[in-house]
Design an enzyme around this catalytic site. Sequence first.
Site, PDB file in Angstrom:
ATOM      1  N   HIS A  43       0.840  -1.202   0.000  1.00 55.16           N
ATOM      2  CA  HIS A  43       0.000   0.000   0.000  1.00 55.16           C
ATOM      3  C   HIS A  43       0.874   1.251   0.000  1.00 55.16           C
ATOM      4  CE1 HIS A  43      -3.690  -2.135   1.505  1.00 55.16           C
ATOM      5  NE2 HIS A  43      -2.788  -2.911   2.095  1.00 55.16           N
ATOM      6  N   TYR A  72      -1.846  -1.660   9.152  1.00 57.10           N
ATOM      7  CA  TYR A  72      -0.804  -2.356   8.389  1.00 57.10           C
ATOM      8  C   TYR A  72       0.119  -3.105   9.344  1.00 57.10           C
ATOM      9  CZ  TYR A  72      -2.143   1.432   5.190  1.00 57.10           C
ATOM     10  OH  TYR A  72      -2.843   2.321   4.419  1.00 57.10           O
ATOM     11  N   HIS A 148      -2.144  -3.255  -3.718  1.00 58.70           N
ATOM     12  CA  HIS A 148      -3.533  -3.213  -3.253  1.00 58.70           C
ATOM     13  C   HIS A 148      -4.514  -3.205  -4.427  1.00 58.70           C
ATOM     14  CE1 HIS A 148      -6.640  -1.028  -0.457  1.00 58.70           C
ATOM     15  NE2 HIS A 148      -7.009  -2.241  -0.784  1.00 58.70           N
ATOM     16  N   LYS A 156      -9.014   1.703  -6.388  1.00 61.11           N
ATOM     17  CA  LYS A 156      -8.092   2.719  -5.891  1.00 61.11           C
ATOM     18  C   LYS A 156      -6.824   2.626  -6.709  1.00 61.11           C
ATOM     19  CE  LYS A 156      -8.993   2.668  -0.895  1.00 61.11           C
ATOM     20  NZ  LYS A 156      -8.321   2.453   0.377  1.00 61.11           N
ATOM     21  N   CYS A 158      -3.884   2.842  -5.223  1.00 61.21           N
ATOM     22  CA  CYS A 158      -2.943   2.315  -4.234  1.00 61.21           C
ATOM     23  C   CYS A 158      -2.277   1.026  -4.733  1.00 61.21           C
ATOM     24  CB  CYS A 158      -3.704   2.046  -2.934  1.00 61.21           C
ATOM     25  SG  CYS A 158      -2.691   1.372  -1.616  1.00 61.21           S
TER      26      CYS A 158
HETATM   27 ZN   LIG Z   1      -4.030   0.431  -0.057  1.00 63.14          ZN
END
Ligand SMILES: [Zn+2]
Length: 171
Positions: A43, A72, A148, A156, A158
Amino acid sequence: MITESYPLMSGGEEVRNERELLRRVEDGTLMNGADSVRFIVIHCSATRCDRDYTVEQLMRDHKARGFRTIGYHFYIRRDGTVTRHRGLLEVGAHCRPYNRCSIGICYEGGLNEQGRPADTRTAEQKMQLMELLLKLRKLFPQAKIVGHRELPGVKKECPCFDCGEYGGIDN
Ligand SMILES: [Zn+2]
């Protein structure tokens, strides 16, 4: 560069005995075992590369979202400092609905000076991320290293770079 040491297998809290371990597996706070880890998910913090986003800020933001601690397992700051926030088999909070089968690593950044998604990883971050992935690869050879955004259903950017570069890491 100062890098904190992070014992890989020991949890944030001590799990005292097998009974306690089983209880936590049943409660859903621990994964069943090393085989449960199917993904190592990368991420970004989605913060601007010219602004600090400290561990304390991350902690505050995640607690505000109702997490017990940082979601995380690992956080990598721009100077390459790595901190660990969850035991490896502790269920994280970073990629629903894959939390029970993944380990999450986040690097500080992911947005350029204009606030747009970009690969803002510093040389230190790249080095520390690679080192960490190599260690995790040994512990979880069956796990796939993914960004991710590669997980199904994620809308997203990410982590704002192509994680295909890690596909070739050997066991
Ligand atoms: Zn992420």
